[in-house]
Design a protein around this motif. Structure first.
Motif, short mmCIF file in Angstrom:
data_model
loop_
_atom_site.label_atom_id
_atom_site.label_comp_id
_atom_site.label_asym_id
_atom_site.label_seq_id
_atom_site.Cartn_x
_atom_site.Cartn_y
_atom_site.Cartn_z
N TYR A 17 38.69 64.54 68.16
CA TYR A 17 39.41 63.27 68.10
C TYR A 17 40.92 63.47 68.20
N LYS B 69 30.80 65.00 63.34
CA LYS B 69 30.29 63.70 62.92
C LYS B 69 29.43 63.88 61.68
N ASP C 73 26.68 62.60 60.92
CA ASP C 73 25.27 62.78 61.26
C ASP C 73 24.91 64.27 61.35
N THR D 67 34.61 65.43 57.72
CA THR D 67 33.70 64.87 58.72
C THR D 67 34.05 63.42 59.00
N ALA D 68 33.71 62.95 60.19
CA ALA D 68 34.01 61.58 60.61
C ALA D 68 32.80 60.69 60.38
N SER E 124 27.98 54.94 70.15
CA SER E 124 27.60 56.35 70.20
C SER E 124 26.13 56.60 69.91
N HIS F 112 25.05 59.41 66.11
CA HIS F 112 26.49 59.59 65.96
C HIS F 112 27.16 58.42 65.24
N SER F 113 26.42 57.67 64.44
CA SER F 113 26.97 56.42 63.91
C SER F 113 26.72 56.19 62.43
N THR G 177 36.43 57.03 61.63
CA THR G 177 36.83 57.06 63.04
C THR G 177 37.49 55.74 63.45
#
Length: 330
Positions: free
Chosen positions: A41, A86, A88, A121-122, A129, A133-134, A178
């Motif tokens: 990012y 991420k 996840d 982590t994001a 995504s 990824h969410s 994010t």
């Protein structure tokens, strides 16, 4: 007067990393693409050029390797920062984070005095995504004693909380939104500016209802408060900032004044943090509540990839506003 500078959430994170690496040569980082590419990012930026490949380490595609390295480094006196792209993907390293990083200090019987280490982590959806990824699954990690779990929802807290996490002598799971990376705010430039871990923050004051949350939900609820003010509705909004340790005293005091509680969270309604918060606050402020504690979350479904369906599932300031109005007019 404290000197500040307007910057983005992402720049505040980078500033915290830069200041702590300059302050303590034992602070080291490892993660996928955090070195030469400056982070997935762009958060780590030019830190690789500034501190070199021995302190900003590009990792293989293995979350277990990243956290395993961090655990070993912490045991030998380093202060590692483990970057997981991420949230996840942190599930791949659930065992090493929760069964080892969180427990080794206790299991050493006093031989290991401290296990400093930050897992960055994001979190958050709404980025098109898809299901892998969410997710915002911080509740999983908050369930393990020995691991602190925090999230900043504004640039000022992003800097102060991350610096506090890096200096902490216990492992900290540090969540970054994010959706907030490009959010701008005034950030203190004091290199020793810290935000204490385990202290909630009052975002705005009101007497209509107490709204409380963590992470991305607070980012959206802050906008909700602005929308509701235009209608003459003033909410008491509290950002927990930390799930472990959990600071609910300000929430209890607020509920005693407003008589209503709405918990917002970007995880599903069942088996998330909302039930625990509702129970603890109700236990301490039952006689003050005008109605049972309410919650507003994602539906119990997988986060879809299709933009229209994702928008239908995710929280929004407007949706939270409607839920607030339903609570206070019930």
């Amino acid at each position: 007067m404290e000197q500040t500078k307007k910057m983005t959430y992402m720049q505040a994170i980078r500033l915290a990393l830069d200041e702590e690496m300059a302050r303590d040569e034992k602070v080291v980082m490892m993660g996928q693409d955090i070195g030469i590419l400056g982070g997935a990012y762009g958060v780590t930026g030019d830190l690789y050029k500034k501190y070199g490949p021995d302190r900003v380490i590009d990792a293989p595609l293995s979350e277990n390797a990243i956290v395993g390295w961090g655990l070993g480094a912490a045991m030998y006196g380093w202060r590692p920062i483990m970057d997981i792209m991420k949230m996840d993907f942190s599930m791949v390293a659930l065992d090493i984070i929760c069964n080892h990083l969180a427990k080794y200090r206790y299991m050493s019987g006093g031989q290991i005095k401290q296990i400093p280490g930050v897992v960055r982590t994001a979190i958050g959806g709404g980025t098109r995504s898809g299901p892998h990824h969410s997710q915002s699954i911080y509740h999983l990690f908050a369930g393990f004693p020995g691991l602190k779990v925090v999230c900043a929802s504004c640039p000022e807290d992003a800097k102060g909380l991350l610096k506090a996490a890096i200096r902490d002598n216990d492992p900290v799971f540090f969540c970054e939104e994010t959706a907030a990376y490009r959010l701008k705010g005034e950030v203190p430039l004091d290199p020793d500016y810290l935000v204490p871990i385990g202290k909630s923050r009052k975002v705005c004051e009101g007497d209509a209802i107490t709204v409380v949350g963590f992470g991305t939900a607070i980012l959206k609820a802050t906008r909700t408060a602005e929308l509701l003010r235009e209608e003459g509705i003033h909410i008491d909004l509290i950002d927990l900032r930390s799930l472990r340790p959990l600071d609910l005293d300000p929430v209890v005091e607020s509920v005693k004044r407003t008589g209503r509680l709405l918990i917002v969270d970007e995880f599903t309604e069942t088996f998330g943090i909302t039930g625990e918060i509702a129970f603890q606050v109700t236990q301490k402020a039952f006689s003050y509540l005008k109605e049972p504690a309410q919650r507003y979350t994602l539906p119990d479904t997988i986060i879809p990839a299709a933009p229209t369906m994702e928008d239908f599932v995710m929280l929004s300031p407007e949706k939270i506003a409607e839920r607030v109005k339903a609570c206070i007019h019930a």
